[in-house]
Design an enzyme around this catalytic site. Structure first.
Site, PDB file in Angstrom:
ATOM      1  N   VAL A 120      35.312  50.985  34.112  1.00 29.55           N
ATOM      2  CA  VAL A 120      35.074  52.236  34.815  1.00 29.55           C
ATOM      3  C   VAL A 120      35.343  53.464  33.936  1.00 29.55           C
ATOM      4  O   VAL A 120      34.568  54.430  33.962  1.00 29.55           O
ATOM      5  CB  VAL A 120      35.870  52.259  36.150  1.00 29.55           C
ATOM      6  CG1 VAL A 120      37.374  52.338  35.938  1.00 29.55           C
ATOM      7  CG2 VAL A 120      35.392  53.378  37.015  1.00 29.55           C
ATOM      8  N   TYR A 126      38.113  34.230  34.773  1.00 30.09           N
ATOM      9  CA  TYR A 126      39.130  35.053  34.113  1.00 30.09           C
ATOM     10  C   TYR A 126      40.470  34.937  34.846  1.00 30.09           C
ATOM     11  O   TYR A 126      41.490  34.619  34.244  1.00 30.09           O
ATOM     12  CB  TYR A 126      38.638  36.501  34.100  1.00 30.09           C
ATOM     13  CG  TYR A 126      39.530  37.495  33.400  1.00 30.09           C
ATOM     14  CD1 TYR A 126      39.642  37.517  32.008  1.00 30.09           C
ATOM     15  CD2 TYR A 126      40.234  38.450  34.126  1.00 30.09           C
ATOM     16  CE1 TYR A 126      40.438  38.469  31.368  1.00 30.09           C
ATOM     17  CE2 TYR A 126      41.027  39.402  33.493  1.00 30.09           C
ATOM     18  CZ  TYR A 126      41.120  39.402  32.116  1.00 30.09           C
ATOM     19  OH  TYR A 126      41.909  40.347  31.482  1.00 30.09           O
TER      20      TYR A 126
HETATM   21  P1  NAD Z   1      38.711  43.312  24.133  1.00 26.82           P
HETATM   22  O1  NAD Z   1      37.555  42.586  24.699  1.00 26.82           O
HETATM   23  O2  NAD Z   1      38.465  44.606  23.446  1.00 26.82           O
HETATM   24  O3  NAD Z   1      39.537  42.381  23.149  1.00 26.82           O
HETATM   25  C1  NAD Z   1      39.572  40.990  23.234  1.00 26.82           C
HETATM   26  C2  NAD Z   1      39.350  40.439  21.842  1.00 26.82           C
HETATM   27  O4  NAD Z   1      39.404  38.997  21.893  1.00 26.82           O
HETATM   28  C3  NAD Z   1      37.975  40.809  21.274  1.00 26.82           C
HETATM   29  O5  NAD Z   1      38.122  41.345  19.990  1.00 26.82           O
HETATM   30  C4  NAD Z   1      37.205  39.474  21.280  1.00 26.82           C
HETATM   31  O6  NAD Z   1      36.231  39.415  20.263  1.00 26.82           O
HETATM   32  C5  NAD Z   1      38.338  38.486  21.088  1.00 26.82           C
HETATM   33  N1  NAD Z   1      38.021  37.128  21.572  1.00 26.82           N
HETATM   34  C6  NAD Z   1      37.456  36.773  22.745  1.00 26.82           C
HETATM   35  N2  NAD Z   1      37.349  35.439  22.815  1.00 26.82           N
HETATM   36  C7  NAD Z   1      37.878  34.936  21.665  1.00 26.82           C
HETATM   37  C8  NAD Z   1      38.036  33.631  21.148  1.00 26.82           C
HETATM   38  N3  NAD Z   1      37.646  32.544  21.832  1.00 26.82           N
HETATM   39  N4  NAD Z   1      38.606  33.490  19.919  1.00 26.82           N
HETATM   40  C9  NAD Z   1      38.995  34.579  19.202  1.00 26.82           C
HETATM   41  N5  NAD Z   1      38.858  35.832  19.640  1.00 26.82           N
HETATM   42  C10 NAD Z   1      38.306  36.009  20.865  1.00 26.82           C
HETATM   43  O7  NAD Z   1      39.728  43.513  25.353  1.00 26.82           O
HETATM   44  P2  NAD Z   1      41.131  44.263  25.421  1.00 26.82           P
HETATM   45  O8  NAD Z   1      41.014  45.242  26.524  1.00 26.82           O
HETATM   46  O9  NAD Z   1      41.588  44.697  24.094  1.00 26.82           O
HETATM   47  O10 NAD Z   1      42.056  43.076  25.962  1.00 26.82           O
HETATM   48  C11 NAD Z   1      42.989  42.392  25.127  1.00 26.82           C
HETATM   49  C12 NAD Z   1      43.807  41.448  25.996  1.00 26.82           C
HETATM   50  O11 NAD Z   1      44.493  42.185  27.022  1.00 26.82           O
HETATM   51  C13 NAD Z   1      42.973  40.389  26.711  1.00 26.82           C
HETATM   52  O12 NAD Z   1      43.661  39.158  26.684  1.00 26.82           O
HETATM   53  C14 NAD Z   1      42.893  40.899  28.134  1.00 26.82           C
HETATM   54  O13 NAD Z   1      42.764  39.848  29.060  1.00 26.82           O
HETATM   55  C15 NAD Z   1      44.227  41.631  28.283  1.00 26.82           C
HETATM   56  N6  NAD Z   1      44.148  42.668  29.302  1.00 26.82           N
HETATM   57  C16 NAD Z   1      43.509  43.853  29.051  1.00 26.82           C
HETATM   58  C17 NAD Z   1      43.436  44.812  30.067  1.00 26.82           C
HETATM   59  C18 NAD Z   1      42.750  46.132  29.855  1.00 26.82           C
HETATM   60  O14 NAD Z   1      42.661  46.929  30.813  1.00 26.82           O
HETATM   61  N7  NAD Z   1      42.292  46.480  28.676  1.00 26.82           N
HETATM   62  C19 NAD Z   1      43.992  44.553  31.335  1.00 26.82           C
HETATM   63  C20 NAD Z   1      44.600  43.318  31.544  1.00 26.82           C
HETATM   64  C21 NAD Z   1      44.701  42.396  30.521  1.00 26.82           C
HETATM   65  N1  UDP Z   2      33.541  50.782  38.898  1.00 27.73           N
HETATM   66  C1  UDP Z   2      32.713  51.803  39.356  1.00 27.73           C
HETATM   67  N2  UDP Z   2      31.704  52.237  38.546  1.00 27.73           N
HETATM   68  C2  UDP Z   2      31.501  51.745  37.301  1.00 27.73           C
HETATM   69  C3  UDP Z   2      32.341  50.714  36.826  1.00 27.73           C
HETATM   70  C4  UDP Z   2      33.352  50.251  37.648  1.00 27.73           C
HETATM   71  O1  UDP Z   2      32.879  52.289  40.476  1.00 27.73           O
HETATM   72  O2  UDP Z   2      30.555  52.222  36.631  1.00 27.73           O
HETATM   73  C5  UDP Z   2      34.643  50.324  39.761  1.00 27.73           C
HETATM   74  C6  UDP Z   2      34.762  48.808  39.934  1.00 27.73           C
HETATM   75  O3  UDP Z   2      33.944  48.362  40.990  1.00 27.73           O
HETATM   76  C7  UDP Z   2      36.226  48.652  40.231  1.00 27.73           C
HETATM   77  C8  UDP Z   2      36.897  49.767  39.393  1.00 27.73           C
HETATM   78  O4  UDP Z   2      35.852  50.703  39.133  1.00 27.73           O
HETATM   79  O5  UDP Z   2      36.503  48.883  41.579  1.00 27.73           O
HETATM   80  C9  UDP Z   2      37.500  49.293  38.089  1.00 27.73           C
HETATM   81  O6  UDP Z   2      36.528  48.523  37.411  1.00 27.73           O
HETATM   82  P1  UDP Z   2      36.779  47.906  35.964  1.00 27.73           P
HETATM   83  O7  UDP Z   2      35.624  47.010  35.671  1.00 27.73           O
HETATM   84  O8  UDP Z   2      37.069  49.015  35.016  1.00 27.73           O
HETATM   85  O9  UDP Z   2      38.130  47.071  36.097  1.00 27.73           O
HETATM   86  P2  UDP Z   2      38.690  45.987  37.149  1.00 27.73           P
HETATM   87  O10 UDP Z   2      37.797  45.931  38.363  1.00 27.73           O
HETATM   88  O11 UDP Z   2      38.703  44.709  36.405  1.00 27.73           O
HETATM   89  O12 UDP Z   2      40.026  46.523  37.495  1.00 27.73           O
END
Ligand code: NAD
Ligand code: UDP
Length: 318
Positions: A188, A146
């Site tokens: 989380v 990722y």
């Molecule tokens: P999500 O998993 O709910 O949404 C991602 C979507 O992409 C899903 O609907 C999935 O089915 C689709 N997808 C995955 N692979 C695909 C492919 N090969 N072709 C077409 N569709 C595909 O996640 P989200 O939280 O809504 O995240 C959306 C975007 O934001 C992502 O790019 C993610 O990396 C970025 N992002 C999210 C967060 C967060 O905290 N939610 C943080 C950082 C970055």
């Molecule tokens: N985490 C936790 N318990 C859970 C899920 C996640 O303590 O049940 C912790 C995880 O180890 C991380 C933080 O919460 O330190 C955020 O995790 P998440 O997977 O939400 O996002 P990311 O690590 O990608 O920021």
């Protein structure tokens, strides 16, 4: 802002579905592309009857031919559980997906926005994270499919801009939460809320002193749309997130308090390469987008708890 034809990849997901909704509200036509790996039709069901909305089941690792004015590239699983399930596909989605969407943008002359991530900073040694920091990422760890995939996507966006002056935008999204988060993706906020609502143990990984900064979905999507509306001189990367920083233990305690749960906190092993701290410096977003988040964690959590409470009532198996 309205009257454009806009492609949202990953539009069936947590953030993408809300973005589709907001773009439609602003009067645009929206093409939502998703392979439904982590997304769901349930997230966009309420949009299906709108004549300005179209859903295409498609995998962005394959080329796509549509005519659009703007592209928001969100397709990619975002939670560690899901992106680690098939790491090769995660890299392909990040890299081939970016190549395909950039090629499409170039062909039709569309503006294109990449949803990058705070994970490009890895386990950061600079705190809070500024855009100039290059990051501390393990290229061969559990998270690398990722992290490095997203870093390569940023490189591709930048290379297209350098070579062709394609109007690109890169936003680096920090942990975001809210209604429509995937209930089983192990993140989380969703884990703690579901555990609390069911009076199950709250699982803290490690000692719970690692920090995260949580941004409410509505604030985040507002920032993405503002970024798309900037002039061609603004390419980013721009951090978007909420700079309020909380330990995971504080989050657990807040969720227990807001749900009135009887859950107990238990400790589980910390996964490999879990970043110790994360907090965005959002000075650039403030200056360039006139934006800052307005939803305090308590308020956003209350709305998210209500969503999951309803989900459990409708479908206890979810
Ligand atoms: P999500 O998993 O709910 O949404 C991602 C979507 O992409 C899903 O609907 C999935 O089915 C689709 N997808 C995955 N692979 C695909 C492919 N090969 N072709 C077409 N569709 C595909 O996640 P989200 O939280 O809504 O995240 C959306 C975007 O934001 C992502 O790019 C993610 O990396 C970025 N992002 C999210 C967060 C967060 O905290 N939610 C943080 C950082 C970055
Ligand atoms: N985490 C936790 N318990 C859970 C899920 C996640 O303590 O049940 C912790 C995880 O180890 C991380 C933080 O919460 O330190 C955020 O995790 P998440 O997977 O939400 O996002 P990311 O690590 O990608 O920021």
């Amino acid at each position: 802002m309205g009257n454009k034809r806009i492609l949202v990849t990953g539009g069936g997901g947590f953030l993408g579905s809300y973005l589709c909704e907001k773009l439609l509200e602003a009067g645009n036509e929206v093409i939502c592309v998703d392979n439904l790996f982590t997304g769901s039709k349930r997230n966009i069901f309420h949009l299906m009857g709108n004549p300005r909305f179209e859903f295409l089941r498609h995998d962005v690792t394959f080329p796509l031919y549509v005519e659009v004015d703007e592209i928001y590239n969100l397709a990619c699983p975002a939670s560690p559980i899901h992106y680690q399930k098939n790491p090769v596909q995660t890299v392909k989605t990040c890299v081939h997906g970016a190549i395909n969407m950039l090629g499409l943008a170039k062909r039709v002359g569309a503006k294109i926005l990449q949803s990058s991530t705070s994970e490009v900073y890895g386990d950061p040694s600079v705190h809070p994270q500024v855009e100039e920091y290059w990051g501390n990422v393990n290229p061969v760890g559990l998270r690398s499919c990722y992290d490095e995939g997203k870093r390569c996507a940023e490189t591709l966006f930048h290379a297209y801009w350098l070579q062709t002056k394609l109007p690109i935008k890169i936003v680096r999204i920090f942990n975001t939460y809210g209604p429509r988060m995937h209930p089983n993706d192990g993140r989380v906020v969703s884990n703690f809320i579901l555990q609390a609502l069911q009076n199950q143990d709250i699982t803290i990984y490690g000692e719970g002193n690692q920090t995260r900064s949580f941004c409410y979905r509505d604030d985040l999507v507002d920032a993405m749309m503002r970024m798309m509306a900037t002039g061609s001189d603004v390419t980013g990367p721009v951090n978007i997130g909420n700079p309020g920083e909380f330990t995971i233990l504080q989050l657990a305690e807040m969720v227990i308090e807001l749900t009135g749960s009887k859950s107990k906190i238990v400790k589980r092993p910390l996964p490999a390469d879990d970043p110790r701290q994360r907090k965005p410096d959002i000075s650039k977003a403030k200056a360039l987008l006139g934006w800052e988040p307005s939803t305090p964690l308590r308020e956003g959590l209350t709305k998210t708890i209500a969503y999951f409470d309803q989900l459990l009532k409708e479908d206890p198996e979810y």
